[in-house]
Scaffold this motif. Structure first.
Motif: not given
Length: 346
Positions: A98-125
């Motif tokens: 099973i391969s994995q991909g996406g824009d999986f991030p490292t740790g970020r602060t609440w403030a950094e994530l909240a500033a994004q238009p759609d806070p979060g990330f995608s992961h694929n299997l």
């Protein structure tokens, strides 16, 4: 499925929401109480949801992780470091790839994530074709999202610092007998969905639906006679399972049901072709009328006469068969005990 649909489906009490075998979501809430000089100063809330979707005929499971934030009062929430993690703690068979991909991030602060238009990330299997087991090349995986929080800035707070919401296991297969099946197969979430039947006036399958209803609610009044009749298909612990590869067993299921129709209603039960012998569980299930035959149950463990058969109008039987066939394909139901389904009669 959108984040808004997921939140509406989860409501305030559900741990997961299932829209279909190809769209599911789960979530977890992290509530923090903050303190200054050991006195409450504010509260914060982080809602984390994971939305899983599978495009029709695709082998890629797409999971979108969303964050939703809320702060009241004075808190150290903006400095919280949020670190996501996903694992595949189990897979079947062990050799499955099973391969994995996406824009999986490292740790970020609440403030950094909240500033994004759609806070979060995608992961694929993506389950690799040819690495499963059985005639349908089936492979499964336990997918576990997790979130960890780290307090910074010398703040004091109370509340959970990690959480792992439940997520339905994805399954991949190469079942070529599914309508519209692609050469490399597809994926679905492992969940026992309901096959719908209706006894309402005007329903084309009305007589077939009534037969199923009677088999569940008045089993002692159905044929063959069996005071202990208890047909599966109503709970996830005792589902029905599809029988496809063994054509002879499907024929035997039909033959055993027809024997009952002839014994009870006579050789002319069809009334000149107007009726057909309807069986439940269906002949396309392992729980069908032949399950207790010695060649399928050499140890004698299967319940005997644990089915129902009766003549019903030909058109109703045909309508019921079309519902069943469409359901199998639409929900990617494959042969065997690894993929159960349920029945719902309205």
């Amino acid at each position: 499925m959108t984040a808004k649909e997921c939140l509406k489906g989860l409501g305030t009490t559900k741990k997961f929401y299932i829209k279909s075998r190809f769209a599911v979501c789960s979530g977890a809430s992290f509530h923090q109480a903050w303190f200054v000089n050991n006195r409450p100063s504010g509260e914060s809330l982080l809602n984390f949801i994971a939305v899983g979707t599978i495009a029709k005929g695709s082998r890629t499971v797409h999971i979108r992780h969303h964050y939703l934030f809320k702060i009241t009062g004075r808190t150290g929430a903006p400095g919280l470091i949020i670190t996501p993690k996903v694992t595949l703690p189990q897979k079947w068979p062990a050799s499955a790839q099973i391969s994995q991909g996406g824009d999986f991030p490292t740790g970020r602060t609440w403030a950094e994530l909240a500033a994004q238009p759609d806070p979060g990330f995608s992961h694929n299997l993506t389950g690799k074709s040819g690495t499963g087991s059985g005639r349908d090349d089936a492979l499964f995986a336990v997918f576990q999202p997790e979130l960890r929080l780290q307090v910074t800035g010398g703040w004091k707070m109370s509340g959970a610092l990690k959480g792992a919401p439940f997520f339905l296991a994805p399954r991949w297969d190469k079942a070529k007998y599914l309508s519209g099946a692609r050469a490399d197969g597809g994926a679905a979430f492992s969940y026992a969905v309901h096959m719908p039947f209706s006894t309402k006036a005007g329903a084309l399958e009305k007589a077939a639906a009534q037969h199923i209803k009677d088999a569940y609610t008045k089993p002692k009044a159905t044929e063959p006679s069996n005071t202990k009749k208890d047909i599966p298909g109503r709970t996830a612990k005792e589902p029905l399972t599809r029988l496809y590869h063994d054509e002879k067993r499907r024929e035997d299921n039909r033959d055993e049901a027809i024997k009952v129709c002839k014994a009870k209603w006579g050789a002319g039960y069809s009334e000149g072709g107007k009726k057909q012998c309807d069986e439940f569980p269906f002949s396309s299930t392992y729980e069908g009328a032949a399950q207790a035959l010695k060649k399928y149950d050499p140890q004698g463990k299967a319940p005997k006469k644990n089915f129902s058969a009766r003549p019903i109008p030909k058109d109703d039987n045909g309508a019921g068969g079309r519902i069943m066939s469409s359901f199998y394909s639409k929900n990617r139901i494959i042969d065997g005990s690894d993929d159960g389904f349920l029945i719902k009669v309205s």
